[in-house]
Design an enzyme around this catalytic site. Structure first.
Site, PDB file in Angstrom:
ATOM      1  N   THR A 356       0.830  -1.215   0.000  1.00 28.03           N
ATOM      2  CA  THR A 356       0.000   0.000   0.000  1.00 28.03           C
ATOM      3  C   THR A 356       0.857   1.254   0.000  1.00 28.03           C
ATOM      4  OG1 THR A 356      -1.714  -1.208   1.221  1.00 28.03           O
ATOM      5  CG2 THR A 356      -1.853   1.188   1.221  1.00 28.03           C
ATOM      6  N   SER A 671       4.431 -29.726  -2.358  1.00 27.97           N
ATOM      7  CA  SER A 671       5.876 -29.506  -2.310  1.00 27.97           C
ATOM      8  C   SER A 671       6.573 -30.187  -1.137  1.00 27.97           C
ATOM      9  CB  SER A 671       6.168 -27.992  -2.254  1.00 27.97           C
ATOM     10  OG  SER A 671       5.632 -27.418  -1.090  1.00 27.97           O
ATOM     11  N   LYS A 714      10.297 -19.259   0.443  1.00 25.60           N
ATOM     12  CA  LYS A 714      10.732 -20.417   1.233  1.00 25.60           C
ATOM     13  C   LYS A 714      12.195 -20.263   1.679  1.00 25.60           C
ATOM     14  CE  LYS A 714       7.451 -23.615  -0.918  1.00 25.60           C
ATOM     15  NZ  LYS A 714       7.265 -24.775  -1.793  1.00 25.60           N
TER      16      LYS A 714
END
Length: 794
Positions: A356, A671, A714
């Site tokens: 934002t 995954s 990750k």
């Protein structure tokens, strides 16, 4: 006989008329009149504009009249009262001593008698009745004339008398005078009466219409003056313009589209005919207020300085180099293009990474007005398109409301949390947004309330989302820019450049009153926050500022220094353990990596085996895809059991339990495949898994490691957790370019293509395959357990 030329009048026989004589020739004619007979010939002149008419300018037919009265006035003019007697024809007209004389002959008149029941009697009666109607319409003729008309029996006298009172041209009256037949004169008079009645009736209708309009105008004026007086007494609207006039002036000044202007004028016309206090009048007035308050073709000046835009982004946001580069490319195109064409930018990332605020910086860098519309929880299509005016309390949608707030037609419009849009029986707002976010369609955006097309093509739309979980048509209209999260070094720089100063200002702390070391900030990042963004980190710093302010006030110290050693005193008990997820290598416990809407997370997978009947159990609120991954991993391990040193007896006599901690948190996705295989192999072979290794990748039944998504998030999660080695799919090696350089250097990232490579790195040592004798021995024991003859007994 003396001749008196007349202007603007034809004197008929039996007609008494006063004349004002002022011309020299005319006065001399009156002076030559015989005192005995007192007769003079009255003849009309052809051209009324001539003051000194010649012989040829006078008609050849006139009326011999008797002078009843003659009076000289002080100004030299003569007033004379004459009475017409008979028609005559002029045979010779000449000028004598400055006045006209004429030789005349009697005018042969055809007498007409109206016998009872004859056509002439009917004509006479019709002429009288029509003349009565004419008198009623023409107020200039006194009503006493009708009394004298009714007493006339002679048709010739009747025709002359009526003709003398008709409003005819001089030529027309002269034509009647020169007509010998009384019947023909009466017909002519009758025709002229009908014509005049028709004209007078039209005049009367016009007069009545004008009178009604005047009465209405006067009434409105009177009422408006009364209303102004009342408002003045109440202290309202002093010297103020009339509301309708003010609206009309606004419509004239506003640069409306052609369609909108026609609609506004139509509604204003409708409003004029309504009572100001009526409910419908209020609806129309509100509609016009909305129509005139939104910006129509009112553009603000766009800043096209790319260098300044880059400086603004660098000053307000640290890191995010790829994102800034893409935004600057976008702005560079805009500097050359007058219209904002091209895809809509969609900033996707976890909470707190600055989506934002980045949109606000883009608005500041380009000089556009900034408007934000939150879409979280919006379920009604009318929130986007507006309500129709038939509903009570209807109003335009949030898009038009935002344009009114911006006051320009080319703002930066931020659609916040676009992935949080809902849909139910009230409509699908995401489908309504398709028109808003399509550059080929939004120049004719239709709001249900406005009922006219509004041009949104100048608006720069930017959207934000935490995930790409939104309808595909909506995704097609946007260009995705991913904001993955910040590394520890980036967070440290953000704290130094922005957050410390921001919280010091919010808590009224001076720079010399407190200090925070880099080690303390790093400890705060590691042990008190675990997030992709910096929102919780900002809260933690705000907590430090509050503690510092309290200490300064309560103890009177001049300055407070926060270090890694005394951090716990101000920040409280540490919430997270930084470093490896487990302190030692354990059997069946593996660290996986997961992607969530709030960034990457580490995912611990535990497996245990126990005596049983070969069943497998899984817990931890797993989704369907995760459960299928467990089944696929188990099938792969069973198919390669011999190479892993696992006997078939282990599967038949033991139960397996796979658990993912934090059981209340839903988990899903493919995954975790290689992590599940590693955990199962470890528990079945009793070989511990290295605690400093994390892994991610999908596995096939043949052991291939497939590509996954969210690699950057990750790896950032692994870095936050203190992991030293990360195994990723070989196909994801190309994505390492997107990963920050300090992340790649802080960990050992190993691409793998097959499960065997994973096991070789993750396990303390590779399991040894079963030998042939061991295999046969295990098979023999299984047969004996089933009650059959053991092959080893022979």
């Amino acid at each position: 006989m003396p001749v008196l030329p007349l202007r603007n009048i034809v004197v008929f026989p039996h007609m008494i008329v006063p004349l004002f004589v002022g011309r020299e020739k005319s006065v001399k004619s009156l002076e030559t009149v015989s005192q005995d007979k007192k007769q003079i010939l009255l003849v009309a002149q052809k051209d009324v504009s001539l003051d000194d008419p010649a012989v040829d300018d006078i008609y050849r037919c006139g009326t011999v009249s008797t002078i009843l009265q003659l009076l000289k006035l002080p100004d030299g003019t003569v007033k004379v009262l004459v009475e017409g007697e008979r028609r005559v024809r002029i045979t010779r007209l000449f000028d004598v001593d400055g006045h006209f004389e004429a030789e005349i002959e009697e005018f042969p008149e055809e007498e007409a008698e109206a016998t009872p029941g004859s056509e002439l009697e009917a004509l006479g009666r019709s002429a009288v009745s029509h003349f009565e109607q004419y008198i009623k319409l023409n107020k200039k003729i006194p009503s006493e004339v009708m009394v004298s008309i009714n007493q006339i029996d002679d048709l010739s006298k009747l025709a002359d008398t009526i003709a003398s009172h008709l409003n005819l041209k001089i030529a027309e009256k002269q034509d009647i005078l020169e007509t010998a037949s009384a019947a023909q004169r009466l017909e002519q008079v009758f025709a002229h009466i009908e014509t005049e009645i028709g004209v007078l009736q039209v005049e009367k209708r016009i007069r009545n219409r004008v009178k009604r309009q005047m009465e209405k105008t006067q009434r409105e004026y009177y009422l408006n003056e009364q209303l102004k007086a009342i408002q003045k007494e109440l202290g309202e609207g002093e010297d103020g313009k009339d509301e309708l006039a003010e609206l009309e002036e606004k419509i004239a000044k506003t640069r409306l589209s052609k369609e909108a202007r026609e609609k506004a004028l139509s509604e204003l016309k409708k409003l004029r005919g309504m009572s100001p206090m009526s409910a419908e009048g209020t609806v129309v007035r509100n509609y016009l207020d909305w129509l005139l308050s939104i910006p129509w073709k009112k553009r603000s000046k766009i800043l096209r300085d790319l260098k300044r835009a880059e400086e603004t982004l660098e000053a307000e946001h640290y890191g995010l180099e790829k994102v800034k580069e893409r935004i600057l490319e976008y702005l560079a195109v805009q500097t050359r293009s007058q219209k904002v064409k091209g895809p809509i930018l969609c900033l996707v990332g976890p909470p707190g990474v600055g989506k934002t605020s980045l949109a606000r910086s883009i608005a500041k860098a380009t000089g556009r007005q900034y408007v934000r519309m939150s879409l979280g929880g919006v379920r009604d299509e009318s929130e986007i398109r507006g309500h129709r005016r038939t509903y009570i309390g209807s109003m335009p949608g949030k898009v038009v409301q935002g344009m009114k707030k911006a006051k320009t037609s080319n703002p930066l419009f931020l659609l916040d949390e676009i992935d949080k849009l809902g849909a139910d029986w009230r409509g699908d707002p995401s489908s309504a947004l398709l028109e808003v976010l399509d550059p080929e369609q939004n120049d004719t955006f239709g709001d249900h309330y406005l009922e006219v097309d509004y041009d949104l093509s100048d608006v720069m739309f930017v959207t934000t989302a935490n995930s790409l979980n939104m309808p595909q048509p909506l995704l097609d209209r946007m260009e995705i820019i991913s904001l993955s999260g910040y590394t520890e070094d980036e967070k440290l720089a953000i704290v130094r450049k922005h957050l410390l100063n921001k919280q010091a200002e919010a808590h009224n702390l001076k720079a010399e009153e407190w200090s925070v070391t880099d080690e303390a900030i790093r400890e705060l990042i590691r042990s008190y926050t675990r997030e992709a963004g910096v929102r919780n980190l900002e809260r933690a710093i705000a907590k430090l500022a509050r503690k510092v302010v309290k200490e300064i006030i309560s103890t009177g110290v001049k300055t407070v220094a926060i270090t890694a050693e005394n951090l716990e005193k101000y920040a409280g008990v540490r919430r997270y353990r930084h470093g490896e997820t487990e302190a030692e290598d354990m059997v069946g416990v593996v660290t996986g990596l997961a992607w969530t809407q709030v960034g990457g997370e580490i995912l611990t997978i535990e497996s245990v085996s126990s005596p049983g009947k070969g069943q497998i159990k899984h817990t931890g609120k797993l989704g369907d895809v995760m459960q299928e991954s467990i089944a696929a991993a188990l099938s792969f391990v069973r198919s390669r059991a011999e190479s892993f040193g696992i006997s078939t007896e282990d599967f038949a006599k033991r139960d397996l339990h796979v658990h993912l901690p934090e059981g209340a948190t839903p988990k899903d996705g493919p995954s975790a495949g290689i992590a599940l295989v590693t955990s199962l192999v470890s528990v079945l072979t009793n070989i511990p898994i290295r605690h400093d290794v994390a892994m991610t990748g999908e596995v096939t039944l043949r052991g291939r490691v497939l590509e996954i998504g969210g690699l950057k998030e990750k790896l950032l999660a692994a870095l936050r957790a203190g992991i030293k080695t990360v195994l990723i799919p070989k196909d994801n090696e190309k994505d390492l370019v997107e990963v920050p350089e300090n992340v790649r250097h802080a960990m050992k990232i190993i691409p793998v293509a097959h499960v065997s490579e994973v096991l070789g790195i993750a396990l303390q040592h590779m399991p040894e395959p079963l030998k042939i004798d061991e295999k046969n021995a295990h098979e023999g024991r299984i047969v004996e357990d089933n009650g059959a003859t053991s092959p080893l007994a022979h």
